[in-house]
Design a protein around this motif. Structure first.
Motif, PDB file in Angstrom:
ATOM      1  N   LEU A 172     -13.629  11.760  30.406  1.00  0.00           N
ATOM      2  CA  LEU A 172     -14.822  11.085  30.884  1.00  0.00           C
ATOM      3  C   LEU A 172     -14.492  10.250  32.125  1.00  0.00           C
ATOM      4  N   PRO A 173     -15.509   9.852  32.898  1.00  0.00           N
ATOM      5  CA  PRO A 173     -15.255   9.126  34.144  1.00  0.00           C
ATOM      6  C   PRO A 173     -14.433   7.851  33.993  1.00  0.00           C
ATOM      7  N   ASP A 174     -14.525   7.180  32.841  1.00  0.00           N
ATOM      8  CA  ASP A 174     -13.764   5.940  32.661  1.00  0.00           C
ATOM      9  C   ASP A 174     -12.340   6.186  32.187  1.00  0.00           C
ATOM     10  N   GLY A 175     -11.951   7.470  32.101  1.00  0.00           N
ATOM     11  CA  GLY A 175     -10.597   7.811  31.669  1.00  0.00           C
ATOM     12  C   GLY A 175     -10.467   8.131  30.201  1.00  0.00           C
ATOM     13  N   THR A 176     -11.508   7.903  29.413  1.00  0.00           N
ATOM     14  CA  THR A 176     -11.473   8.220  27.987  1.00  0.00           C
ATOM     15  C   THR A 176     -11.390   9.731  27.804  1.00  0.00           C
ATOM     16  N   ARG A 177     -10.539  10.164  26.886  1.00  0.00           N
ATOM     17  CA  ARG A 177     -10.398  11.587  26.570  1.00  0.00           C
ATOM     18  C   ARG A 177     -11.216  11.880  25.325  1.00  0.00           C
ATOM     19  N   MET A 178     -12.166  12.822  25.422  1.00  0.00           N
ATOM     20  CA  MET A 178     -12.994  13.167  24.268  1.00  0.00           C
ATOM     21  C   MET A 178     -12.724  14.591  23.806  1.00  0.00           C
ATOM     22  N   HIS A 179     -12.564  14.733  22.518  1.00  0.00           N
ATOM     23  CA  HIS A 179     -12.506  16.049  21.883  1.00  0.00           C
ATOM     24  C   HIS A 179     -13.583  16.083  20.811  1.00  0.00           C
ATOM     25  N   ILE A 228       6.943   7.062  43.028  1.00  0.00           N
ATOM     26  CA  ILE A 228       6.717   7.773  41.771  1.00  0.00           C
ATOM     27  C   ILE A 228       5.517   8.696  41.940  1.00  0.00           C
ATOM     28  N   VAL A 229       5.702   9.968  41.639  1.00  0.00           N
ATOM     29  CA  VAL A 229       4.594  10.924  41.667  1.00  0.00           C
ATOM     30  C   VAL A 229       4.344  11.395  40.234  1.00  0.00           C
ATOM     31  N   LEU A 230       3.162  11.094  39.729  1.00  0.00           N
ATOM     32  CA  LEU A 230       2.783  11.450  38.363  1.00  0.00           C
ATOM     33  C   LEU A 230       1.963  12.722  38.362  1.00  0.00           C
ATOM     34  N   VAL A 231       2.240  13.594  37.422  1.00  0.00           N
ATOM     35  CA  VAL A 231       1.437  14.799  37.204  1.00  0.00           C
ATOM     36  C   VAL A 231       0.986  14.769  35.749  1.00  0.00           C
ATOM     37  N   GLU A 232      -0.343  14.737  35.543  1.00  0.00           N
ATOM     38  CA  GLU A 232      -0.856  14.595  34.182  1.00  0.00           C
ATOM     39  C   GLU A 232      -2.021  15.532  33.916  1.00  0.00           C
ATOM     40  N   ASP A 233      -2.121  15.928  32.671  1.00  0.00           N
ATOM     41  CA  ASP A 233      -3.274  16.703  32.231  1.00  0.00           C
ATOM     42  C   ASP A 233      -4.513  15.811  32.199  1.00  0.00           C
ATOM     43  N   ALA A 234      -4.353  14.589  31.711  1.00  0.00           N
ATOM     44  CA  ALA A 234      -5.405  13.576  31.739  1.00  0.00           C
ATOM     45  C   ALA A 234      -4.747  12.264  32.125  1.00  0.00           C
ATOM     46  N   SER A 235      -5.311  11.571  33.076  1.00  0.00           N
ATOM     47  CA  SER A 235      -4.693  10.370  33.623  1.00  0.00           C
ATOM     48  C   SER A 235      -4.585   9.274  32.565  1.00  0.00           C
ATOM     49  N   GLU A 236      -3.360   8.966  32.152  1.00  0.00           N
ATOM     50  CA  GLU A 236      -3.120   7.930  31.146  1.00  0.00           C
ATOM     51  C   GLU A 236      -2.035   6.957  31.557  1.00  0.00           C
ATOM     52  N   LEU A 237      -1.046   7.430  32.317  1.00  0.00           N
ATOM     53  CA  LEU A 237       0.071   6.571  32.695  1.00  0.00           C
ATOM     54  C   LEU A 237      -0.379   5.516  33.699  1.00  0.00           C
ATOM     55  N   ARG A 238      -0.060   4.266  33.413  1.00  0.00           N
ATOM     56  CA  ARG A 238      -0.396   3.159  34.299  1.00  0.00           C
ATOM     57  C   ARG A 238       0.822   2.248  34.452  1.00  0.00           C
ATOM     58  N   PRO A 239       1.885   2.715  35.101  1.00  0.00           N
ATOM     59  CA  PRO A 239       3.068   1.857  35.237  1.00  0.00           C
ATOM     60  C   PRO A 239       2.818   0.702  36.189  1.00  0.00           C
ATOM     61  N   ARG A 240       3.466  -0.414  35.914  1.00  0.00           N
ATOM     62  CA  ARG A 240       3.422  -1.550  36.824  1.00  0.00           C
ATOM     63  C   ARG A 240       4.407  -1.286  37.954  1.00  0.00           C
ATOM     64  N   HIS A 241       3.923  -0.668  38.991  1.00  0.00           N
ATOM     65  CA  HIS A 241       4.800  -0.292  40.096  1.00  0.00           C
ATOM     66  C   HIS A 241       3.974  -0.233  41.374  1.00  0.00           C
ATOM     67  N   PRO A 242       4.537  -0.672  42.512  1.00  0.00           N
ATOM     68  CA  PRO A 242       3.748  -0.736  43.744  1.00  0.00           C
ATOM     69  C   PRO A 242       3.523   0.590  44.444  1.00  0.00           C
ATOM     70  N   ALA A 294     -17.292  16.352  14.438  1.00  0.00           N
ATOM     71  CA  ALA A 294     -16.116  15.490  14.582  1.00  0.00           C
ATOM     72  C   ALA A 294     -15.904  15.152  16.047  1.00  0.00           C
ATOM     73  N   VAL A 295     -15.781  13.867  16.337  1.00  0.00           N
ATOM     74  CA  VAL A 295     -15.552  13.394  17.700  1.00  0.00           C
ATOM     75  C   VAL A 295     -14.302  12.526  17.710  1.00  0.00           C
ATOM     76  N   SER A 296     -13.400  12.800  18.649  1.00  0.00           N
ATOM     77  CA  SER A 296     -12.183  12.008  18.794  1.00  0.00           C
ATOM     78  C   SER A 296     -12.134  11.460  20.211  1.00  0.00           C
ATOM     79  N   LEU A 297     -12.067  10.149  20.339  1.00  0.00           N
ATOM     80  CA  LEU A 297     -11.991   9.495  21.642  1.00  0.00           C
ATOM     81  C   LEU A 297     -10.629   8.819  21.786  1.00  0.00           C
TER      82      LEU A 297
END
Length: 386
Positions: free
Chosen positions: A128-135, A212-226, A147-150
């Motif tokens: 979803l637009p806010d980053g939530t993953r729905m199944h 750092i270059v992140l490759v993700e299926d769904a954006s979840e990683l949020r490292p504290r890095h500049p 059945a809904v999984s968020l």
């Protein structure tokens, strides 16, 4: 506020849907008057609230999704809604009027994500637009109802010391050394064990001068890095076009001058590109992988790689050259997550790779050291596992 009668909600919904109007208090009151019955302000406001919650955000689940600490919201039909706040699943008092209401919510959220959900296509996995993953899986395929999984994205990032508060100092020190030594590592564990959270915290220890270059299926990683650049895969649209797969994004990431190449979750053919990348001078690469224990990692990678067309011998050869360390996380019965084991990766006979435990941590925090700890120490001071 008292929950309005289900039949009345359905009646007003149908009237407003036919006219295409939003459920404002004035329009709801007008729809009630047109039915020939009079209702007080309390009923009107209850109806507005019920209809509004079905058309905004996550509907009746919005309050749960926005609650501090919630990582997952799970719906098993209209009468069972659970949340996970990091201490195991808790049943909530949220209810839907019926399964049709759960179905409508799932279909609306799928539509927001550009996907189709109906009897012809009864399940969906969408971001979803806010980053939530729905199944979601529609009834009657799912029982006792739709059945809904968020999966709710983290509201903030954690530093490694903050995340490992309460863990043995020895484990925190080893994790920091893994990052500083620029060895290639995987964070493994089961679903919901905290792999992504730990990986993000470890990446926060990367030097500020590194990219750092992140490759993700769904954006979840949020490292504290500049200096973080993120690439996110995209599923096909309702017409079946426009998909961007992880395997292609790994190739693109290699052209973006990464100091650290990170594959958020290795689950398919992208494992071939990741192994190749880690064998071409990209030190410090890392990712996550579903595995029950570090000893299962070679077999898991082998299965993914051979399914992608890589020969078994080649898969083990590449793995031995590419990967150095496995950090395994586990979840206790009470829901608490912890680093359960750190293992090293090495070839047994020049052909088959194994993961040997160096340290293990019990649920009570007791550290057990194994002979491979000396090899891990050697690796983290500039050597290679042998």
């Amino acid at each position: 506020m008292t929950r309005p009668d289900t039949r009345l909600v359905e009646q007003i919904r149908a009237q407003l849907a036919e006219s295409g109007e939003d459920p404002t208090p004035e329009r709801v009151a007008a729809a009630l008057r047109s039915s020939g019955r009079l209702y007080g302000d309390r009923t009107v406001l209850a109806l507005v609230d019920a209809l509004h919650r079905e058309t905004v955000g996550a509907g009746p689940l919005e309050g749960l999704v926005r609650s501090a600490g919630v990582t997952d919201v799970l719906v098993n039909g209209p009468d069972e809604v659970y949340v996970d706040r990091g201490e195991g699943l808790e049943r909530t008092d949220v209810r839907f009027t019926d399964d049709a209401a759960v179905r409508r919510l799932a279909q609306r959220l799928a539509g927001i994500g550009g996907r189709r959900l109906d009897d012809a296509s009864p399940y969906v996995d969408v971001r979803l637009p806010d980053g939530t993953r729905m199944h979601a899986v529609l009834a009657p395929i799912a029982r006792p109802g739709t059945a809904v999984s968020l999966r709710v994205p983290a509201r903030r990032s954690f530093g490694l010391a903050e995340l490992c508060r309460g863990a043995p100092d020895e484990i925190l020190d080893l994790l920091r050394r893994v990052v500083a030594a620029r060895v290639a590592f995987l964070v493994t564990g089961g679903t919901g064990s905290g792999k992504t959270t730990l990986l993000a915290a470890m990446l926060s220890e990367v030097g500020a001068s590194e990219r750092i270059v992140l490759v993700e299926d769904a954006s979840e990683l949020r490292p504290r890095h500049p200096h973080v650049v993120a690439l996110e895969a995209r599923t096909a649209n309702a017409e079946g076009a426009g998909a961007v797969v992880l395997r292609d994004l790994v190739r693109q990431a290699l052209r973006m001058r990464p100091d650290r190449l990170v594959v958020g979750e290795v689950r398919g053919a992208e494992v071939v590109e990741m192994l190749a990348a880690l064998n071409t001078g990209h030190e410090g690469g890392c990712g996550t992988l579903h595995a029950n224990a570090p000893r299962d990692v070679p077999a898991r990678v082998e299965a993914l790689a051979t399914a992608a067309g890589l020969a078994r011998a080649a898969a083990h050869s590449q793995l031995a050259a590419a990967l150095d360390v496995v950090v395994h996380v586990a979840r206790a019965p009470d829901g608490r997550r912890r680093v359960a084991q750190i293992a090293i990766v090495a070839a047994l006979d020049g052909r088959t790779v194994s993961c040997t435990p160096a340290v293990a941590v019990s649920a009570e925090g007791t550290v057990t050291r194994f002979p491979a700890l000396d090899r891990l120490d050697h690796l983290l001071t500039g050597g290679r596992a042998t």
